[in-house]
Design a protein around this motif. Sequence first.
Motif, PDB file in Angstrom:
ATOM      1  N   ILE A   1     -60.191  -4.240 -28.230  1.00  0.00           N
ATOM      2  CA  ILE A   1     -59.500  -5.350 -27.553  1.00  0.00           C
ATOM      3  C   ILE A   1     -59.279  -5.070 -26.064  1.00  0.00           C
ATOM      4  N   ARG A   2     -59.993  -4.095 -25.514  1.00  0.00           N
ATOM      5  CA  ARG A   2     -59.821  -3.812 -24.092  1.00  0.00           C
ATOM      6  C   ARG A   2     -60.122  -5.068 -23.268  1.00  0.00           C
ATOM      7  N   ALA A   3     -59.260  -5.298 -22.296  1.00  0.00           N
ATOM      8  CA  ALA A   3     -59.364  -6.518 -21.494  1.00  0.00           C
ATOM      9  C   ALA A   3     -58.645  -6.306 -20.169  1.00  0.00           C
ATOM     10  N   ASN A   4     -59.060  -7.068 -19.164  1.00  0.00           N
ATOM     11  CA  ASN A   4     -58.478  -6.935 -17.836  1.00  0.00           C
ATOM     12  C   ASN A   4     -56.973  -7.132 -17.824  1.00  0.00           C
ATOM     13  N   PHE A   5     -56.504  -8.156 -18.563  1.00  0.00           N
ATOM     14  CA  PHE A   5     -55.081  -8.446 -18.390  1.00  0.00           C
ATOM     15  C   PHE A   5     -54.156  -7.495 -19.132  1.00  0.00           C
ATOM     16  N   LEU A   6     -54.715  -6.470 -19.801  1.00  0.00           N
ATOM     17  CA  LEU A   6     -53.853  -5.410 -20.317  1.00  0.00           C
ATOM     18  C   LEU A   6     -53.186  -4.651 -19.178  1.00  0.00           C
ATOM     19  N   GLN A   7     -53.804  -4.673 -17.997  1.00  0.00           N
ATOM     20  CA  GLN A   7     -53.163  -4.080 -16.820  1.00  0.00           C
ATOM     21  C   GLN A   7     -51.901  -4.870 -16.483  1.00  0.00           C
ATOM     22  N   ASP A   8     -51.970  -6.203 -16.568  1.00  0.00           N
ATOM     23  CA  ASP A   8     -50.790  -7.036 -16.311  1.00  0.00           C
ATOM     24  C   ASP A   8     -49.719  -6.804 -17.377  1.00  0.00           C
ATOM     25  N   ILE A   9     -50.153  -6.627 -18.629  1.00  0.00           N
ATOM     26  CA  ILE A   9     -49.197  -6.353 -19.705  1.00  0.00           C
ATOM     27  C   ILE A   9     -48.521  -5.005 -19.477  1.00  0.00           C
ATOM     28  N   THR A  10     -49.299  -4.013 -19.058  1.00  0.00           N
ATOM     29  CA  THR A  10     -48.733  -2.700 -18.719  1.00  0.00           C
ATOM     30  C   THR A  10     -47.656  -2.844 -17.656  1.00  0.00           C
ATOM     31  N   GLN A  11     -47.959  -3.571 -16.598  1.00  0.00           N
ATOM     32  CA  GLN A  11     -47.013  -3.727 -15.499  1.00  0.00           C
ATOM     33  C   GLN A  11     -45.780  -4.527 -15.917  1.00  0.00           C
ATOM     34  N   ALA A  12     -45.967  -5.474 -16.844  1.00  0.00           N
ATOM     35  CA  ALA A  12     -44.828  -6.253 -17.335  1.00  0.00           C
ATOM     36  C   ALA A  12     -43.834  -5.351 -18.061  1.00  0.00           C
ATOM     37  N   TYR A  13     -44.348  -4.433 -18.885  1.00  0.00           N
ATOM     38  CA  TYR A  13     -43.448  -3.531 -19.610  1.00  0.00           C
ATOM     39  C   TYR A  13     -42.928  -2.403 -18.722  1.00  0.00           C
ATOM     40  N   GLU A  14     -43.668  -2.030 -17.702  1.00  0.00           N
ATOM     41  CA  GLU A  14     -43.139  -1.052 -16.745  1.00  0.00           C
ATOM     42  C   GLU A  14     -41.973  -1.652 -15.963  1.00  0.00           C
ATOM     43  N   ALA A  15     -42.090  -2.941 -15.635  1.00  0.00           N
ATOM     44  CA  ALA A  15     -41.018  -3.612 -14.896  1.00  0.00           C
ATOM     45  C   ALA A  15     -39.785  -3.814 -15.764  1.00  0.00           C
ATOM     46  N   ASN A  16     -40.003  -4.043 -17.068  1.00  0.00           N
ATOM     47  CA  ASN A  16     -38.887  -4.278 -17.981  1.00  0.00           C
ATOM     48  C   ASN A  16     -39.219  -3.703 -19.360  1.00  0.00           C
ATOM     49  N   PRO A  17     -38.906  -2.423 -19.592  1.00  0.00           N
ATOM     50  CA  PRO A  17     -39.232  -1.790 -20.881  1.00  0.00           C
ATOM     51  C   PRO A  17     -38.547  -2.464 -22.069  1.00  0.00           C
ATOM     52  N   GLU A  18     -37.452  -3.194 -21.808  1.00  0.00           N
ATOM     53  CA  GLU A  18     -36.721  -3.862 -22.888  1.00  0.00           C
ATOM     54  C   GLU A  18     -37.110  -5.336 -23.013  1.00  0.00           C
ATOM     55  N   LEU A  19     -38.249  -5.704 -22.477  1.00  0.00           N
ATOM     56  CA  LEU A  19     -38.706  -7.097 -22.504  1.00  0.00           C
ATOM     57  C   LEU A  19     -38.639  -7.657 -23.923  1.00  0.00           C
ATOM     58  N   GLU A  20     -37.941  -8.766 -24.063  1.00  0.00           N
ATOM     59  CA  GLU A  20     -37.703  -9.331 -25.393  1.00  0.00           C
ATOM     60  C   GLU A  20     -38.959  -9.928 -26.004  1.00  0.00           C
ATOM     61  N   ASN A  21     -39.739 -10.603 -25.190  1.00  0.00           N
ATOM     62  CA  ASN A  21     -40.987 -11.201 -25.640  1.00  0.00           C
ATOM     63  C   ASN A  21     -41.933 -11.237 -24.447  1.00  0.00           C
ATOM     64  N   LEU A  22     -43.174 -10.858 -24.668  1.00  0.00           N
ATOM     65  CA  LEU A  22     -44.147 -10.758 -23.575  1.00  0.00           C
ATOM     66  C   LEU A  22     -44.282 -12.060 -22.801  1.00  0.00           C
ATOM     67  N   LEU A  23     -44.151 -13.199 -23.480  1.00  0.00           N
ATOM     68  CA  LEU A  23     -44.304 -14.488 -22.811  1.00  0.00           C
ATOM     69  C   LEU A  23     -43.173 -14.746 -21.814  1.00  0.00           C
ATOM     70  N   LEU A  24     -42.079 -13.991 -21.914  1.00  0.00           N
ATOM     71  CA  LEU A  24     -40.946 -14.174 -21.015  1.00  0.00           C
ATOM     72  C   LEU A  24     -41.031 -13.290 -19.776  1.00  0.00           C
ATOM     73  N   ALA A  25     -42.108 -12.518 -19.648  1.00  0.00           N
ATOM     74  CA  ALA A  25     -42.309 -11.712 -18.439  1.00  0.00           C
ATOM     75  C   ALA A  25     -42.558 -12.648 -17.259  1.00  0.00           C
ATOM     76  N   GLU A  26     -41.935 -12.357 -16.135  1.00  0.00           N
ATOM     77  CA  GLU A  26     -42.036 -13.246 -14.973  1.00  0.00           C
ATOM     78  C   GLU A  26     -43.485 -13.488 -14.570  1.00  0.00           C
ATOM     79  N   ARG A  27     -44.319 -12.447 -14.658  1.00  0.00           N
ATOM     80  CA  ARG A  27     -45.708 -12.575 -14.206  1.00  0.00           C
ATOM     81  C   ARG A  27     -46.502 -13.537 -15.093  1.00  0.00           C
TER      82      ARG A  27
END
Length: 497
Positions: free
Chosen positions: A385-411
């Motif tokens: 499942i490697r894909a470009n936007f896994l980099q964005d997902i990585t950064q979303a969790y780095e910005a907020n490790p307690e992110l409740e749901n990925l869809l709620l990430a600001e990016r």
Amino acid sequence: MNQAKIAMIGLGVMGKSMVLNLLDRGFNVAGYDINLDNRNRANQEAKSLAKLHGKGLFVTLGSLTQLLASLETPRIIALSVPAGEVVDSVIEELIEAGLEAQDIVIDTGNSLWTDSERRERQYQGKLRFFSTAVSGGEVGARIGPSLMASGDESAWQYVKPFWLAIAAKVDSQGMPVGQFEQGEPCAAYLGPAGAGHYVKMVHNGIEYADMQLICEAYHFMSEVLQLTPVQIGQVFSRWNQGALNSYLMEISAEILQASDPVSGKPFVDVVLDKAEQKGTGLWSSVNALQMGVPAPTIAQAVFARAQSGQKAMRLRAARAFKQQRNHADNIDLETALSNLHDTLFCAKLTVYAQGFDLMKTTSDTEGWALDFANIAKIWRAGCIIRANFLQDITQAYEANPELENLLLAERFIEQIELKSSGWRASTVQAVLHGVPMPAVTSTLSYFDSLCCEVLPANLLQAQRDYFGAHSYSRVDDIEQHRYHLTWSDEKIIQVRV
């Protein structure tokens, strides 16, 4: 040769490929397989490799006793054997052959995560049980897989040099690099026994859904937009240059543009439309139900494969209902393709949100403290499942490790708002033209439910209380206070329970 650093038991496709990868990195490896053909094949390929660069040395042994004697201590033994009883059988044979308590046995197969938990308990004091889920198939194992390790933390210090060396690598931008280039390894220690195989199970559930989404886009373009397989492949190739870049998109584009070597027809047109499965998608769906986590798209992908297997019934139903599919004569092609592109982006992101939500819930329950940024990192290369936007997902969790749901990430909020109209338009067109898109529609329903302040579950819970006295909470009271309504011809009475 000098004593081997690591042994591989099981020299089939995956085991042999990992051995060759280890040899590329200069490690001396010992091997064993009950199948003589597998041993001979591994020997031959290792010899050919040695002629090319002469790095690590490889030897196959005729017994497990000899294998153990060939290894440095503590002995490190990787198993690449079928999941289930075979793993336990091999471990018991190793114990009988002289395995000691400090030795490390690594299960690299597709084991059920609860089996890994059980094995750590069962073999405690007899060996250090460790597990590493491997993603990337034969090619990944050979040139760089994604490795999800878990188990005895002290064992990781011994296993780590091997796995970091052979894993796929990414550059500072999160892009995959060549096998012998420098980069960040897609391998990590994820936690206690079971954690690695659990994360791989969810990875495979996401994989099932991602594959189904791409197939539904192909079906829509074929049936509604009347594009040929080659044309669809060309569209996928263009999409693979942008936000939808992924391994699965890349191979789908290649498949659709290929011709059958026998008939000359488009290759995809001669493949029977019955998809098989090995079970990890099913495991993910069952686990989601058990944990009470909504992962409808993963489940729909499993159901889609099951329904594809009902070929004879589908043929009878098609004849019985004579469903007419209206082609999109009045639809602008570029608009339709743009909408479909946005549909895939939103749906794919939603699938990841479901998968990470499932991992978060289980991690909290099991006390694993999974690092989701780290998981997204090791999925950026090597795995299916490697894909470009896994980099964005990585950064979303780095910005907020307690992110409740990925869809709620600001990016992602802004991107979904921009693309959701295309998501809806494609879904509507598919329904109007009778083209099934179960995975796409389930992602949209999931998203709409997530954003719905009041769901009809109020009526559902009232129904449960009516026929089963299951009680309910009130919106004008604290949730912990429970009530039951009694019904009679005279009046309705509420009682506190």
